[in-house]
Design a protein around this motif. Structure first.
Motif: not given
Length: 353
Positions: A291-301, A101-109
């Motif tokens: 563009g990172s997979p981390i964004r999907r959890i949202g700020f609160s999580r 998860a330290r780079g770009r979202d693998y789903h997109k790649v």
């Protein structure tokens, strides 16, 4: 197939294979896993039922599945990357983010490159029906990958390869063309139990059997509510995902670097510090994780996870700066945060001193 492999290599894939669609032998295990509630709150796992084991029901007309793997170990990682990651986990003030998860979202790649691969194949064979997936639909990815010769299912349930360990993503192309099948690979874990023994929450409850409800990756990413009290101390400084079972695996001495730059580590995740990440507001979180997979959890999580890690840092001896930061948050929580979710974790963290 030789031309297909050549194209796959040009697109950054490390290996491809072709699997059949008779996965009936995997159905009993899937049913049992769901019946035991090991999927936790991932209700979509049960919602799609046996479609996961029946590719032709998911995409009518499918007769073969092209499988592909793409390495994600950042090219700049040190040769002793496993030791480096173990050291990071031993530093209470450091933030541990799963390597993938330290780079770009693998789903997109992967999705874009799999689509390109399918289009090139269509240019060779003529138009054919297909659909591309990468962790984006009810697909038994590891089952298909193992049947197509990309590796075998390790005791931690991840796919393992003798050439590349487990540091890679998987993707699939469901096709209505009867391509020649690849030969499956036999398992090579032997009597090794490193992944099972070193799992910090003992989530691997049997060989090739994971109770997601105990898995740190599930708790920090998929789980939407409060992290169970008994699990919080076990998370340590892991704030997004967990790599321990991969770090423990002897086969990962053969892990290979990524062939594409997309998975290079973003600067902010090279040596992240818990307190630095804790001070982000929502705008910083959204901007930094674009563009990172981390964004999907949202700020609160994200804040929930860091609060738990800060509590564990307090227990480990970190004190003044951590306590001040937690009290400052209570006095003025950032805009956009779910107070009902995060505040109890902050209070718990302060109780760990």
């Amino acid at each position: 197939m030789s031309q297909l492999r050549c194209w796959a290599s040009e697109l950054g894939f490390s290996q491809i294979g072709v699997a059949g669609i008779d996965l009936s032998s995997a159905e009993a295990g899937l049913i049992d896993w769901l019946a035991r509630g090991f999927h936790g709150e991932m209700h979509y796992m049960a919602q799609h039922g046996l479609k996961r084991a029946r590719p032709a029901e998911l995409v009518p007309g499918t007769v073969r599945v092209i499988t592909a793997r793409m390495n994600y170990l950042p090219a700049a990682m040190a040769s002793d990357w496993q030791a480096v990651e173990w050291h990071r986990l031993s530093q209470p003030s450091a933030a541990a983010v799963s390597m993938y998860a330290r780079g770009r979202d693998y789903h997109k790649v992967l999705r874009a490159r799999l689509q390109t691969l399918a289009e090139r194949l269509a240019g060779l064979l003529g138009p054919f029906g297909h659909r591309v997936f990468t962790d984006s639909a009810p697909v038994l990815e590891v089952e298909l990958a193992s049947r197509s010769g990309l590796g075998w299912r390790g005791k931690h349930t991840l796919l393992l390869s003798r050439q590349a360990g487990s540091t890679f993503f998987l993707g699939e192309i469901y096709v209505d063309v009867a391509l020649p099948l690849s030969e499956p690979e036999s398992a090579h874990c032997g009597s090794c139990r490193s992944c099972m023994d070193l799992c910090p929450t003992q989530a691997i409850v049997g060989e090739r059997l994971v109770d997601a409800r105990r898995c740190i990756s599930y708790l920090t990413i998929e789980h939407a509510g409060a992290i169970p009290l008994e699990m919080r101390p076990l998370l340590g400084n892991r704030i997004y995902g967990c790599d321990d079972c991969q770090l423990a695996c002897p086969w990962n001495k053969f892990a290979q670097p990524a062939l594409v730059p997309d998975f290079d580590v973003r600067g902010v995740f090279r040596s992240p510090v818990l307190l630095d990440l804790w001070r982000w507001d929502e705008a910083t979180f959204l901007r930094t994780t674009e563009g990172s997979p981390i964004r999907r959890i949202g700020f609160s999580r994200w804040q929930r996870n860091i609060a738990v890690a800060l509590g564990n840092a307090l227990r480990a001896g970190e004190d003044v700066a951590v306590r001040e930061a937690l009290h400052a948050w209570l006095a003025a929580p950032p805009a956009g945060v779910d107070l009902e979710l995060v505040r109890p974790h902050v209070l718990w963290a302060l109780d760990q001193a």
